[in-house]
Scaffold this motif. Structure first.
Motif, PDB file in Angstrom:
ATOM      1  N   MET A  12       0.825  -1.209   0.000  1.00  0.00           N
ATOM      2  CA  MET A  12       0.000   0.000   0.000  1.00  0.00           C
ATOM      3  C   MET A  12       0.861   1.263   0.000  1.00  0.00           C
ATOM      4  N   ILE A  13       2.011   1.211   0.686  1.00  0.00           N
ATOM      5  CA  ILE A  13       2.793   2.459   0.814  1.00  0.00           C
ATOM      6  C   ILE A  13       3.935   2.574  -0.210  1.00  0.00           C
ATOM      7  N   ARG A  14       4.188   1.526  -0.972  1.00  0.00           N
ATOM      8  CA  ARG A  14       5.339   1.559  -1.886  1.00  0.00           C
ATOM      9  C   ARG A  14       5.215   2.700  -2.906  1.00  0.00           C
ATOM     10  N   GLY A  15       6.245   3.544  -2.963  1.00  0.00           N
ATOM     11  CA  GLY A  15       6.295   4.627  -3.943  1.00  0.00           C
ATOM     12  C   GLY A  15       5.383   5.794  -3.611  1.00  0.00           C
ATOM     13  N   PRO A 213      10.012  20.381  -6.457  1.00  0.00           N
ATOM     14  CA  PRO A 213       9.455  19.248  -7.205  1.00  0.00           C
ATOM     15  C   PRO A 213      10.456  18.127  -7.494  1.00  0.00           C
ATOM     16  N   ALA A 214      11.728  18.486  -7.734  1.00  0.00           N
ATOM     17  CA  ALA A 214      12.697  17.443  -8.116  1.00  0.00           C
ATOM     18  C   ALA A 214      13.259  16.690  -6.909  1.00  0.00           C
ATOM     19  N   ASP A 215      12.994  17.189  -5.693  1.00  0.00           N
ATOM     20  CA  ASP A 215      13.637  16.591  -4.509  1.00  0.00           C
ATOM     21  C   ASP A 215      13.145  15.178  -4.189  1.00  0.00           C
ATOM     22  N   GLY A 216      11.882  14.902  -4.504  1.00  0.00           N
ATOM     23  CA  GLY A 216      11.339  13.579  -4.170  1.00  0.00           C
ATOM     24  C   GLY A 216      12.052  12.488  -4.956  1.00  0.00           C
ATOM     25  N   LEU A 217      12.166  12.702  -6.267  1.00  0.00           N
ATOM     26  CA  LEU A 217      12.852  11.714  -7.121  1.00  0.00           C
ATOM     27  C   LEU A 217      14.309  11.579  -6.675  1.00  0.00           C
ATOM     28  N   LYS A 218      14.909  12.703  -6.319  1.00  0.00           N
ATOM     29  CA  LYS A 218      16.312  12.701  -5.887  1.00  0.00           C
ATOM     30  C   LYS A 218      16.466  11.824  -4.630  1.00  0.00           C
ATOM     31  N   MET A 219      15.543  11.998  -3.665  1.00  0.00           N
ATOM     32  CA  MET A 219      15.651  11.185  -2.455  1.00  0.00           C
ATOM     33  C   MET A 219      15.445   9.701  -2.773  1.00  0.00           C
ATOM     34  N   LEU A 220      14.438   9.405  -3.600  1.00  0.00           N
ATOM     35  CA  LEU A 220      14.182   7.996  -3.946  1.00  0.00           C
ATOM     36  C   LEU A 220      15.416   7.373  -4.610  1.00  0.00           C
ATOM     37  N   ARG A 221      16.017   8.131  -5.539  1.00  0.00           N
ATOM     38  CA  ARG A 221      17.187   7.609  -6.268  1.00  0.00           C
ATOM     39  C   ARG A 221      18.401   7.482  -5.374  1.00  0.00           C
ATOM     40  N   GLU A 222      18.643   8.500  -4.550  1.00  0.00           N
ATOM     41  CA  GLU A 222      19.875   8.502  -3.751  1.00  0.00           C
ATOM     42  C   GLU A 222      19.832   7.524  -2.592  1.00  0.00           C
ATOM     43  N   THR A 223      18.621   7.227  -2.091  1.00  0.00           N
ATOM     44  CA  THR A 223      18.548   6.434  -0.857  1.00  0.00           C
ATOM     45  C   THR A 223      17.930   5.051  -1.062  1.00  0.00           C
ATOM     46  N   ASN A 237       1.671  25.343   0.328  1.00  0.00           N
ATOM     47  CA  ASN A 237       2.063  24.785  -0.960  1.00  0.00           C
ATOM     48  C   ASN A 237       1.642  23.320  -1.091  1.00  0.00           C
ATOM     49  N   PRO A 238       0.329  23.047  -0.962  1.00  0.00           N
ATOM     50  CA  PRO A 238      -0.104  21.648  -1.087  1.00  0.00           C
ATOM     51  C   PRO A 238       0.149  21.078  -2.486  1.00  0.00           C
ATOM     52  N   TRP A 239       0.411  21.949  -3.453  1.00  0.00           N
ATOM     53  CA  TRP A 239       0.669  21.508  -4.830  1.00  0.00           C
ATOM     54  C   TRP A 239       1.963  20.700  -4.937  1.00  0.00           C
ATOM     55  N   ILE A 240       2.799  20.795  -3.911  1.00  0.00           N
ATOM     56  CA  ILE A 240       4.099  20.116  -3.993  1.00  0.00           C
ATOM     57  C   ILE A 240       3.933  18.606  -4.209  1.00  0.00           C
ATOM     58  N   PHE A 241       2.828  18.036  -3.693  1.00  0.00           N
ATOM     59  CA  PHE A 241       2.662  16.583  -3.834  1.00  0.00           C
ATOM     60  C   PHE A 241       2.507  16.201  -5.303  1.00  0.00           C
ATOM     61  N   ASP A 242       1.600  16.886  -6.010  1.00  0.00           N
ATOM     62  CA  ASP A 242       1.436  16.600  -7.443  1.00  0.00           C
ATOM     63  C   ASP A 242       2.711  16.926  -8.212  1.00  0.00           C
ATOM     64  N   GLN A 243       3.405  17.974  -7.792  1.00  0.00           N
ATOM     65  CA  GLN A 243       4.627  18.365  -8.500  1.00  0.00           C
ATOM     66  C   GLN A 243       5.715  17.303  -8.343  1.00  0.00           C
ATOM     67  N   VAL A 244       5.884  16.816  -7.118  1.00  0.00           N
ATOM     68  CA  VAL A 244       6.889  15.777  -6.861  1.00  0.00           C
ATOM     69  C   VAL A 244       6.529  14.516  -7.655  1.00  0.00           C
ATOM     70  N   LYS A 245       5.225  14.185  -7.667  1.00  0.00           N
ATOM     71  CA  LYS A 245       4.807  12.976  -8.385  1.00  0.00           C
ATOM     72  C   LYS A 245       4.973  13.138  -9.886  1.00  0.00           C
ATOM     73  N   ALA A 246       4.771  14.375 -10.392  1.00  0.00           N
ATOM     74  CA  ALA A 246       4.968  14.618 -11.830  1.00  0.00           C
ATOM     75  C   ALA A 246       6.418  14.341 -12.194  1.00  0.00           C
ATOM     76  N   ILE A 248       8.563  12.437 -10.670  1.00  0.00           N
ATOM     77  CA  ILE A 248       8.831  10.990 -10.574  1.00  0.00           C
ATOM     78  C   ILE A 248       8.313  10.279 -11.831  1.00  0.00           C
ATOM     79  N   ALA A 249       7.177  10.766 -12.357  1.00  0.00           N
ATOM     80  CA  ALA A 249       6.574  10.137 -13.543  1.00  0.00           C
ATOM     81  C   ALA A 249       7.201  10.658 -14.849  1.00  0.00           C
ATOM     82  N   GLY A 250       8.226  11.488 -14.733  1.00  0.00           N
ATOM     83  CA  GLY A 250       8.894  12.008 -15.932  1.00  0.00           C
ATOM     84  C   GLY A 250       8.114  13.112 -16.627  1.00  0.00           C
ATOM     85  N   LYS A 251       7.209  13.755 -15.879  1.00  0.00           N
ATOM     86  CA  LYS A 251       6.409  14.830 -16.479  1.00  0.00           C
ATOM     87  C   LYS A 251       6.842  16.188 -15.940  1.00  0.00           C
TER      88      LYS A 251
END
Ligand SMILES: Cc1cc2nc3c(=O)[nH]c(=O)nc-3n(C[C@H](O)[C@H](O)[C@H](O)COP(=O)(O)O)c2cc1C
Length: 327
Positions: A12-15, A213-223, A237-246, A248-251
């Protein structure tokens, strides 16, 4: 809880992207707003186990989970295994959260003085007992544990504590890799997340300094962590969640316009007023409004006016006037 349920929780929590527990900030209204803009999983503000056991009135509000928030966890803090277990049993039965989280990272004096939060990082045996008892008492409700990397910089105990968390039967660990003494200063040590991830097999949720926005992917990749958690980056800035996910999805992440920000600021205020009432809403909302308008033309004047405003109605009027300034 059974191995199967733990596996289900891990799936349920993966990714996923969590909104961090934040006392005085991430109440039910803000959690729902964050969910609308992409937060996958949310956690309540910390709740004192002692207060839960005494049936304190404000605790009931802290533990309120709206259906729109789910999956959602309730976070508890305390220093006594039996009272933490009692609180967990009560919450598991009456609140039915999707998980119960144990706070072992809070550095604020009010919590440390009572030997809770990050104070547990200096008490390995007590910590082990608390996690074990809470896991037993929570029954089929998964238990997660949130820790810092240690009390002092470079005296890291996170790997040892992570192993205790796993051995005690918890379903996941959140690591905020700062020391207690750092409070919220400096940058978190993401390399600690990577080391802890390699040391245990339950999921690790990485937390600390995801602000762009790029920090989420960076943490996933680095750790290599399994999921990520955002706290202060969501201020206004609740928009950060969609931005981080974008990212991660290459968008391309989409930034909100000033009008979008004012619209949500107003809605946040109106919802808070409806649910918390005038006194609490006007006290809680001033900081949120200051965060929403940060960087807009005329923001510093408006911020002063907001802090002087005597009622929510006045604050709503101030935001409405701001629409024409930024249009
Ligand atoms: C205002 C505020 C309140 C917080 N309250 C809690 C809390 O109740 N429980 C907890 O485990 N952590 C709490 N934290 C810590 C955050 O959950 C998070 O671990 C920390 O802010 C680091 O993440 P960030 O860099 O994304 O903000 C709080 C942090 C802030 C700034």
């Amino acid at each position: 809880m059974s191995i199967k349920s733990k596996q289900r929780f891990a799936e349920m929590i993966r990714g996923k992207v969590f909104l961090a527990p934040m006392a005085g900030v991430a109440d039910s209204v803000f959690r729902r707003i964050c969910k609308r803009f992409g937060a996958d999983i949310v956690v309540s503000e910390m709740v004192s186990a002692e207060a839960v056991n005494m049936g304190a009135v404000n605790t009931k509000e802290l533990m309120r989970i709206d259906q729109a928030e789910r999956p959602a966890g309730i976070q508890i803090f305390g220093a006594k295994p039996d009272s933490m277990a009692r609180a967990a049993a009560f919450i598991a039965e009456h609140v039915r959260p999707d998980f119960i989280d144990i706070n072992s990272g809070c550095p604020v004096p009010k919590v440390i003085r009572k030997n809770g939060g990050a104070a547990l990082l200096r008490e390995p045996e007590l910590f082990r007992a608390i996690v074990g008892e809470v896991v037993k008492a929570a029954g089929d409700v998964p238990v997660t544990v949130k820790i810092r990397s240690g009390w002092n910089v470079n005296e890291w105990i996170d790997i040892d504590f992570a192993k205790m968390v796993e051995d005690a039967g918890a379903a996941a660990l959140t690591l905020h890799p700062r020391s207690k003494t750092m409070m919220f200063s400096g940058h978190s040590f993401w390399d600690r997340i990577a080391l802890v991830k390699q040391s245990i097999s339950i999921p690790v949720i990485g937390n600390g300094d995801i602000v762009a926005p790029a920090d989420g992917l960076k943490m996933l990749r680095e750790t290599g962590c399994d999921a990520i958690m955002i706290g202060r980056g969501a201020y206004g800035n609740p928009w950060i969640f969609d931005q981080v996910k974008a990212v991660i999805a290459g968008k391309e992440p989409i930034a909100p316009s000033s009008i979008d920000r004012l619209r949500i600021a107003k809605e946040h205020l109106e919802l808070s007023l409806a649910e918390l009432g005038e006194t609490q809403a006007s006290r809680e909302m001033k900081k949120h409004l200051a965060w929403y308008i940060h960087g807009m033309p005329g923001a510093s004047v408006l911020r002063n006016d907001v802090f002087r405003a005597e009622s929510c109605e006045k604050m709503i009027g101030l935001i409405e006037r701001m629409f024409s300034v930024v249009a």
